[in-house]
Structure formats: structure tokens, C-alpha cells
Design a protein around this motif. Structure first.
Motif, mmCIF file in Angstrom:
data_model
loop_
_atom_site.group_PDB
_atom_site.id
_atom_site.type_symbol
_atom_site.label_atom_id
_atom_site.label_comp_id
_atom_site.label_asym_id
_atom_site.label_seq_id
_atom_site.Cartn_x
_atom_site.Cartn_y
_atom_site.Cartn_z
ATOM 1 N N HIS A 1 1.018 -1.184 -0.133
ATOM 2 C CA HIS A 1 0.192 -0.086 0.057
ATOM 3 C C HIS A 1 0.856 1.172 -0.029
ATOM 4 O O HIS A 1 0.606 2.354 -0.609
ATOM 5 C CB HIS A 1 -1.038 -0.083 1.325
ATOM 6 C CG HIS A 1 -2.171 -0.911 1.045
ATOM 7 N ND1 HIS A 1 -3.120 -0.483 0.365
ATOM 8 C CD2 HIS A 1 -2.264 -2.090 1.429
ATOM 9 C CE1 HIS A 1 -4.066 -1.505 0.291
ATOM 10 N NE2 HIS A 1 -3.572 -2.556 1.125
ATOM 11 N N GLY B 1 -14.582 -2.354 -10.888
ATOM 12 C CA GLY B 1 -15.905 -1.996 -10.197
ATOM 13 C C GLY B 1 -15.541 -0.389 -9.722
ATOM 14 O O GLY B 1 -14.503 0.232 -9.836
ATOM 15 N N ALA B 2 -16.607 0.115 -9.341
ATOM 16 C CA ALA B 2 -16.516 1.657 -8.616
ATOM 17 C C ALA B 2 -15.551 1.721 -7.546
ATOM 18 O O ALA B 2 -14.958 2.698 -7.556
ATOM 19 C CB ALA B 2 -17.898 2.120 -8.368
HETATM 20 C C1 LIG Z 1 -11.504 2.021 -8.131
HETATM 21 C C2 LIG Z 1 -10.994 0.897 -7.342
HETATM 22 N N1 LIG Z 1 -10.502 -0.532 -7.782
HETATM 23 C C3 LIG Z 1 -10.063 -1.060 -7.064
HETATM 24 C C4 LIG Z 1 -10.032 -1.314 -5.823
HETATM 25 C C5 LIG Z 1 -9.201 -2.304 -5.005
HETATM 26 O O1 LIG Z 1 -8.207 -1.837 -4.372
HETATM 27 P P1 LIG Z 1 -7.359 -2.596 -3.122
HETATM 28 O O2 LIG Z 1 -7.658 -4.022 -3.338
HETATM 29 O O3 LIG Z 1 -5.881 -2.148 -3.240
HETATM 30 O O4 LIG Z 1 -8.407 -2.142 -2.037
HETATM 31 C C6 LIG Z 1 -10.354 -0.275 -5.267
HETATM 32 C C7 LIG Z 1 -10.421 0.002 -3.731
HETATM 33 O O5 LIG Z 1 -10.996 0.918 -3.069
HETATM 34 C C8 LIG Z 1 -10.790 1.160 -5.884
HETATM 35 O O6 LIG Z 1 -11.337 2.168 -5.501
#
Ligand SMILES: Cc1ncc(COP(=O)(O)O)c(C=O)c1O
Length: 289
Positions: free
Chosen positions: A47, A178-179
Motif C-alpha cells: 500500500h 468496479g466503482a
Molecule cells: C476503483 C478501485 N479499484 C480497485 C480497488 C481495490 O483496491 P485494493 O484491493 O487495493 O483495496 C479499489 C479500492 O478501493 C478502488 O477504489
């Protein structure tokens, strides 16, 4: 709840941010959401690496040195003890007179707060969730985790108004994401997710899932997913740091596969859970629900 603002730890209610903050005026900032399980950060390095990448992409100088980020996250967790948590971390270009071009002098604003992770209700994960499809109307750099989320907000709201938990976005006949999640599909036992490019966020959950599946019979293929493939999928999953791995069982009002969370999802969820600190399990094994 204790939050962090520019070096200080204080109750969230007493945190004040200037109306001239460029995050407020322009959405000029980036963010991260970092999960922790039983007080242990999960994939913090990944992250923080993505945060550095987002900062560099929008040309905000990294306001903290490498180890200082981690120390701040650990301290914030220790000040907010309890169960599973997600740290929301936002960095903006700072406070300056309102002018679109970058200010000559402005210190970045660094804000962080802690929220409980609400694991999906076991029944919800057992039943799966509904999703709708919508055109992807976002900008061309969705690989940057920018706070400017208006199209995502509108898409998620449209999903909510139709009784769905997520909007799956389509651009030029292909699934992007997804959003607020990445998308996986399963067809004939084969797991597939769109490849990384500037149309999607490089999700950390996506990457962890690909890693844990790599040496199994369910190794994931990173290939574009056409709209027809999405609609013909036996299983559809959503991944994010707070949703983890959620099965979509209705798409645009129609059953996905047989309308129940699929067997490959169950395998993948077990593999994902085992990668987490303390192997926390959101779901009981099959048959024990
Ligand atoms: C647009 C979008 N895509 C994908 C993700 C998934 O990312 P992650 O697995 O790092 O939480 C998020 C997480 O909020 C997101 O906002």
C-alpha cells in the motif's frame, strides 16, 4: 477515535482542515486504504509503495520518509485498539490561494483515520451480492489512487438505488473494474481478471489473490474481459481491501451461473484468508454455516 493530521494525533472531532486545502477545492490529492487484522497491518509495504507511486504521478513530493509512514500507521493503530481496522490515509497538495496551477509553496496535508472493517455478513457472502453494469466515465489515469472520485460515487449510488452493492464498469466493450473494486470472472473453472493498465487501479487484494492462486490449479489469467464474457461467466468476484473477495450472484437483475456463490470462489476465499495475518476467516467452511 484518534486521527492523524500533519504530525499530530488527536480526536477526529477536533481535526480541522482549511477550506483552502486543495483536496477540498480541487480533489487535488491521493489516498490509500490499508487493512489491519487483530492489530497487524496487512500488505502495508504494498500500500505504501502504491501511495508513493500515486504521489509521484500527481507530482506531490512525498511528505514522509519511508519508515515514518509505517511508524505513523502503527502508532495510529495502537491509539485505536480493537478488532479489524482499515486505515484511511490521504495526502493533498496542501493549503494555498485558489489557483489551478501548483502553488509555489505549500506543505502537503497528511490526514489519516481508522475505521472498523465490516466483513461482509456471512449470510451475504453465502448468498452473494448484486451488481449492475455501467459505462466507465472516468478519466484516463485510473491507475492513480486519486481522491477525485465523483464518477465512482455516482456509479455506486446508481448501483445502490437499484439494490446492488457495486457497479461493474465497461469501457469499449470491456470490463475495467468496479466503482471501488477489481473484477474477476470464472468460466469453466478458469479464473480471469483484466490486465493492469491506466484504466484500472492496481488493487492490492487483486495482486494478493493472483499470488495465492498462482501455484494452484486455479492460477489466474490476466486478460481483457469482454462484456459478453462477463455476462456468460459462471462466477464473478469483486476484490478490495475492505470487501476482500465477494461473489456477485446477480448481474443487471439476472443470475450469475446458478445464482449462488461458486465453488471456485470458495477455494479462492480460503486461499486468500490463509494469506492474512492470523488467518482470520470470514466464513465458516461449507456445510457448517
Ligand atoms: C476503483 C478501485 N479499484 C480497485 C480497488 C481495490 O483496491 P485494493 O484491493 O487495493 O483495496 C479499489 C479500492 O478501493 C478502488 O477504489
Amino acid at each position: 477515535m484518534i486521527a492523524f493530521l500533519n504530525g499530530d494525533y488527536r480526536p477526529l472531532e477536533s481535526v480541522c482542515i482549511s477550506p483552502l486545502d486543495r483536496g477540498f477545492l480541487f480533489g487535488d490529492g491521493v489516498y490509500e486504504v490499508i487493512p489491519s487484522y487483530r492489530g497487524v497491518l496487512f500488505e502495508a509495504d504494498a500500500h505504501l509503495e502504491r501511495l508513493r507511486r500515486s504521489l509521484a504521478a500527481v507530482r506531490i513530493a512525498d511528505p514522509l520518509e519511508g519508515a515514518a509512514w509505517r511508524a505513523m500507521l502503527e502508532r495510529l493503530l495502537s491509539l485505536n485498539p480493537g478488532g479489524d481496522r482499515a486505515i484511511y490515509l490521504q495526502v493533498t497538495r496542501g493549503v494555498a490561494a485558489r489557483e489551478h496551477a501548483f502553488p509555489e509553496t505549500a506543505a502537503a496535508t497528511v490526514f489519516a483515520m481508522v475505521n472498523p472493517i465490516r466483513s461482509p455478513e456471512p449470510e451475504l457472502a453465502e448468498r452473494g451480492v448484486a451488481a449492475i453494469t455501467l459505462p466507465d466515465q472516468r478519466w484516463g489515469r485510473c491507475d492513480i489512487k486519486a481522491v477525485t472520485l465523483l464518477p465512482n460515487v455516482l456509479a455506486r449510488q446508481q448501483a445502490a438505488e437499484q439494490g446492488a452493492v457495486e457497479a461493474i464498469l465497461l469501457r469499449n466493450g470491456q470490463v475495467t473494474e468496479g466503482a471501488a473494486s477489481n473484477v474477476f470472472v470464472v468460466r469453466d473453472g478458469r479464473v480471469q481478471t483484466p490486465p493492469l493498465n491506466d484504466a484500472i487501479l492496481p488493487g492490492i487484494t487483486r495482486r494478493v489473490l493472483i499470488d495465492v492462486l498462482r501455484d494452484t490449479a486455479r492460477a489466474c489469467v490476466e486478460q481483457p474481459i469482454g462484456e459478453d464474457q462477463l455476462r456468460a461467466a459462471d462466477e464473478i468476484w469483486l476484490t478490495s481491501s475492505t470487501k476482500e473477495l465477494l461473489p456477485v450472484t446477480r448481474l443487471d437483475g439476472r443470475a450469475v451461473g446458478d445464482g449462488c456463490p461458486g465453488p471456485v470462489w470458495r477455494e479462492a476465499l480460503a486461499a486468500y484468508q490463509s494469506a492474512k495475518p492470523a488467518g482470520r476467516s470470514a466464513l465458516p467452511p461449507e456445510g457448517e454455516a
